[in-house]
Design a protein around this motif. Structure first.
Motif, short mmCIF file in Angstrom:
data_model
loop_
_atom_site.label_atom_id
_atom_site.label_comp_id
_atom_site.label_asym_id
_atom_site.label_seq_id
_atom_site.Cartn_x
_atom_site.Cartn_y
_atom_site.Cartn_z
N PRO A 171 -12.59 -28.94 -13.77
CA PRO A 171 -13.64 -29.30 -12.71
C PRO A 171 -13.74 -31.00 -12.51
CG PRO A 171 -14.35 -27.90 -14.46
CD PRO A 171 -13.14 -28.62 -14.87
N GLN A 172 -13.36 -31.56 -13.26
CA GLN A 172 -13.24 -33.32 -13.03
C GLN A 172 -12.37 -33.55 -11.90
OE1 GLN A 172 -12.67 -35.00 -16.72
NE2 GLN A 172 -14.79 -34.76 -17.15
N PHE B 66 -17.06 -26.77 -17.35
CA PHE B 66 -17.43 -28.24 -17.42
C PHE B 66 -18.62 -28.18 -18.27
CE2 PHE B 66 -19.30 -32.08 -16.03
CZ PHE B 66 -18.25 -32.91 -16.12
N TYR C 75 -16.04 -24.88 -12.39
CA TYR C 75 -17.14 -25.72 -12.83
C TYR C 75 -17.90 -25.01 -14.10
CZ TYR C 75 -16.48 -28.49 -8.55
OH TYR C 75 -16.18 -29.35 -7.73
N GLY D 127 -13.37 -31.71 -8.41
CA GLY D 127 -14.72 -32.55 -7.84
C GLY D 127 -14.07 -33.83 -7.19
N ARG E 299 -15.82 -23.12 -7.27
CA ARG E 299 -17.23 -22.97 -7.89
C ARG E 299 -16.90 -22.55 -9.31
NH1 ARG E 299 -20.50 -25.22 -4.46
NH2 ARG E 299 -20.61 -24.71 -2.44
#
Length: 162
Positions: A49-50, A10, A7, A53, A4
């Protein structure tokens, strides 16, 4: 918590991250300023983060019963990872890698502020050529960028079928 936390980067613009690292590098770690490690760190903050995910969603789709079945059949944890889990998450891993590359190849602010002198990506080349009114050179670099992005987008789309 680590996932978390990744992120946060991002939501930040590339210029903000780059300027923060310029300040940090110039004041506290001048030996790292305008080096590849500093640029790679900026890319990690901006683009990790990409990948997290896409990899997370791939891992969530793997049924735990498949791994439990492999363990019941005598496979070690490493064999289960190699033979069951890795092939199932491979499309998500490839898509995450390509997504990061596609985003990084277009990144301009962080690359311009943090890259070593003389290091030019296609995005920087387009910007420099456009500023010099060398539109033919800018168009050639833009076409190369377009072709790379189109090819890699087709790779990502092919992973949907895998």
């Amino acid at each position: 918590m680590i996932e978390r936390g990744s992120y946060i980067g991002f939501g930040l613009p590339g210029g903000v991250v780059a300027l923060s690292l310029v300040f940090f590098g110039a004041n506290y770690t001048p030996w790292l300023y305008q080096t590849m490690p500093m640029l790679v760190f900026a890319y990690l903050v901006l683009f990790l983060p990409q990948s997290v995910g896409t990899l997370r969603s791939s891992l969530l789709q793997v049924s735990p019963s498949l791994e439990e079945s492999a363990r019941c059949l005598g496979r070690t944890p490493w064999q289960t990872l190699r033979e069951i889990t890795a092939p199932l998450i491979r499309p998500g891993f490839i898509s995450g890698f390509v997504l990061i590359f596609l985003t990084a190849i277009k990144e301009l602010p962080a690359t311009m502020l943090l890259s070593p002198i003389g290091f030019r990506t296609l995005a920087v080349q387009i910007w420099v050529a456009t500023n010099a009114a060398a539109f033919v050179d800018a168009a050639a670099a833009a076409l190369a960028l377009l072709m790379v992005c189109t090819g890699l987008t087709l790779v990502v789309l092919s992973q949907e079928r895998a």
